[in-house]
Scaffold this motif. Structure first.
Motif, PDB file in Angstrom:
ATOM      1  N   THR A 199       0.830  -1.197   0.000  1.00  0.00           N
ATOM      2  CA  THR A 199       0.000   0.000   0.000  1.00  0.00           C
ATOM      3  C   THR A 199       0.869   1.253   0.000  1.00  0.00           C
ATOM      4  OG1 THR A 199      -1.752  -1.152   1.220  1.00  0.00           O
ATOM      5  CG2 THR A 199      -1.809   1.258   1.227  1.00  0.00           C
ATOM      6  N   VAL A 200       0.625   2.143  -0.926  1.00  0.00           N
ATOM      7  CA  VAL A 200       1.375   3.391  -1.037  1.00  0.00           C
ATOM      8  C   VAL A 200       0.385   4.552  -1.017  1.00  0.00           C
ATOM      9  CG1 VAL A 200       2.924   4.771  -2.475  1.00  0.00           C
ATOM     10  CG2 VAL A 200       3.211   2.289  -2.357  1.00  0.00           C
ATOM     11  N   VAL A 201       0.641   5.532  -0.168  1.00  0.00           N
ATOM     12  CA  VAL A 201      -0.219   6.709  -0.072  1.00  0.00           C
ATOM     13  C   VAL A 201       0.650   7.954  -0.086  1.00  0.00           C
ATOM     14  CG1 VAL A 201      -2.032   5.508   1.212  1.00  0.00           C
ATOM     15  CG2 VAL A 201      -0.197   6.670   2.455  1.00  0.00           C
TER      16      VAL A 201
ATOM     17  N   LEU B  39       1.610  21.015  -7.430  1.00  0.00           N
ATOM     18  CA  LEU B  39       0.835  19.889  -7.945  1.00  0.00           C
ATOM     19  C   LEU B  39       0.895  18.713  -6.980  1.00  0.00           C
ATOM     20  CD1 LEU B  39       1.896  19.968 -11.700  1.00  0.00           C
ATOM     21  CD2 LEU B  39      -0.250  20.763 -10.703  1.00  0.00           C
ATOM     22  N   PRO B  40      -0.184  17.945  -6.857  1.00  0.00           N
ATOM     23  CA  PRO B  40      -0.184  16.775  -5.963  1.00  0.00           C
ATOM     24  C   PRO B  40       0.744  15.686  -6.461  1.00  0.00           C
ATOM     25  CG  PRO B  40      -2.184  16.812  -7.278  1.00  0.00           C
ATOM     26  CD  PRO B  40      -1.478  18.116  -7.547  1.00  0.00           C
ATOM     27  N   LEU B  41       1.093  14.790  -5.550  1.00  0.00           N
ATOM     28  CA  LEU B  41       1.970  13.678  -5.909  1.00  0.00           C
ATOM     29  C   LEU B  41       1.188  12.598  -6.652  1.00  0.00           C
ATOM     30  CD1 LEU B  41       3.969  13.237  -2.588  1.00  0.00           C
ATOM     31  CD2 LEU B  41       4.743  14.357  -4.665  1.00  0.00           C
ATOM     32  N   ASP B  42       1.864  11.898  -7.517  1.00  0.00           N
ATOM     33  CA  ASP B  42       1.289  10.741  -8.203  1.00  0.00           C
ATOM     34  C   ASP B  42       1.973   9.498  -7.650  1.00  0.00           C
ATOM     35  OD1 ASP B  42       0.237   8.850  -9.818  1.00  0.00           O
ATOM     36  OD2 ASP B  42       0.843   9.764 -11.718  1.00  0.00           O
ATOM     37  N   CYS B  43       1.302   8.826  -6.715  1.00  0.00           N
ATOM     38  CA  CYS B  43       1.906   7.666  -6.068  1.00  0.00           C
ATOM     39  C   CYS B  43       2.135   6.519  -7.060  1.00  0.00           C
ATOM     40  CB  CYS B  43       1.030   7.187  -4.913  1.00  0.00           C
ATOM     41  SG  CYS B  43       1.099   8.265  -3.469  1.00  0.00           S
TER      42      CYS B  43
ATOM     43  N   ASP C 138      11.197   5.256  -5.942  1.00  0.00           N
ATOM     44  CA  ASP C 138      12.266   5.215  -4.936  1.00  0.00           C
ATOM     45  C   ASP C 138      11.764   5.765  -3.599  1.00  0.00           C
ATOM     46  OD1 ASP C 138      14.068   4.168  -6.792  1.00  0.00           O
ATOM     47  OD2 ASP C 138      14.567   6.171  -7.516  1.00  0.00           O
ATOM     48  N   ILE C 139      10.687   5.184  -3.082  1.00  0.00           N
ATOM     49  CA  ILE C 139      10.088   5.686  -1.849  1.00  0.00           C
ATOM     50  C   ILE C 139      11.054   5.552  -0.680  1.00  0.00           C
ATOM     51  CG2 ILE C 139       8.160   5.420  -0.249  1.00  0.00           C
ATOM     52  CD1 ILE C 139       6.505   4.357  -2.548  1.00  0.00           C
ATOM     53  N   ASP C 140      11.747   4.433  -0.596  1.00  0.00           N
ATOM     54  CA  ASP C 140      12.686   4.233   0.500  1.00  0.00           C
ATOM     55  C   ASP C 140      13.832   5.238   0.433  1.00  0.00           C
ATOM     56  OD1 ASP C 140      11.828   1.506   1.852  1.00  0.00           O
ATOM     57  OD2 ASP C 140      11.616   1.239  -0.299  1.00  0.00           O
TER      58      ASP C 140
END
Length: 274
Positions: free
Chosen positions: A138-140, A160-164, A169-171
């Motif tokens: 799950t990514v938010v 602008l909002p993020l596009d999950c 490279d979230i980590d």
């Protein structure tokens, strides 16, 4: 709300639950029903029989509502987002709460509720990280810049909002959180009053958001509540006095016509004029 936005933040998680907000992202592992029951018994202190029951969560967490229940997209298309929740356990229903939320003023809202708690839980600048969070698959998105009032900063028009879906490279972003914090803080300064915003923010906010939870009549255009800002106390000390008086009057359901509270209402008007 009509004068800004609030959101659950990592600071809330840290201060309310005393849970760590640093470290690597955690990925849940599959467990058997027996292990699940054992964990529930150990950590929630319920009996084994209760842990095996399907209704234990509502018995021990009666305020948990069921998301999407009674939600019919065809019937609710175009209505504010608060209509997507149905709260069954409480006395008030969502429809009852929405006009109450719309009536909130700047003096009713405590933007920074944890100031007296900092001796036990210091503010962690990681709370201003602006990227994606993940839990297993799950990514938010986590966007603290939508609620800079809660961190004591002047609110500005958002980027602008993020596009999950595009996040890879979230980590790495999480480890290098300082870079995103710089982006969040750079356009702003410390707020001098709880309602401190940059020029043009409120007009932009009314164009892109749902500033009121009760839908207005379709023929009536939404108006920017400039008077709400003009009526606020400009001095932080007077703002605090105004907040305390108004909070008490709401707690006792005081009416301005009641002579018993005439002096308090006069004091409230005086504090707001400063």
């Amino acid at each position: 709300m009509s004068f800004g936005e609030m959101s659950i933040t990592l600071d809330d998680v840290s201060c309310l639950l005393h849970l760590p907000i640093r470290g690597v992202f955690w990925s849940p592992r599959d467990v058997t029903e027996e292990v699940t029951v054992e964990l529930v018994v150990d950590y929630l202190e319920v009996s084994q029989g209760e842990a095996q029951s399907h209704c234990w969560i509502h018995e021990y967490f009666p305020t948990v509502g069921k998301r999407w229940e009674n939600w019919k997209p065809a019937d609710n298309y175009g209505l504010p987002r608060a209509m997507r929740w149905s709260y069954r356990q409480g006395v008030l229903k969502v429809d009852d709460l929405r006009p109450i939320l719309d009536e909130l003023t700047l003096a009713d809202v405590i933007w920074r509720p944890f100031e007296d708690h900092r001796a036990w839980r210091q503010f962690d600048e990681l709370c201003l990280y602006r990227r994606c969070l993940k839990w297993g698959d799950t990514v938010v998105s986590y966007l603290p810049d939508i609620c800079l009032h809660q961190f004591g900063y002047k609110q500005y028009v958002l980027s602008l909002p993020l596009d999950c879906m595009m996040a890879t490279d979230i980590d790495v972003d999480w480890i290098g959180y300082h870079q995103s914090i710089i982006v969040v803080i750079r356009p702003t300064t410390l707020a001098t009053t709880p309602s401190d915003v940059e020029d043009g923010y409120l007009e932009w906010y009314y164009c892109v958001s749902h500033p009121r939870l009760v839908p207005p009549h379709r023929d009536n255009p939404r108006e920017v509540p400039v008077l709400v800002y003009d009526a606020r106390p400009s001095d932080p000390n007077w703002a605090r006095v105004s907040t305390l008086i108004h909070r008490y009057l709401r707690q006792v359901n005081a009416e301005e016509e009641d002579p018993q509270f005439a002096d308090l209402f006069e004091a409230l008007h005086i504090s707001r004029s400063h």
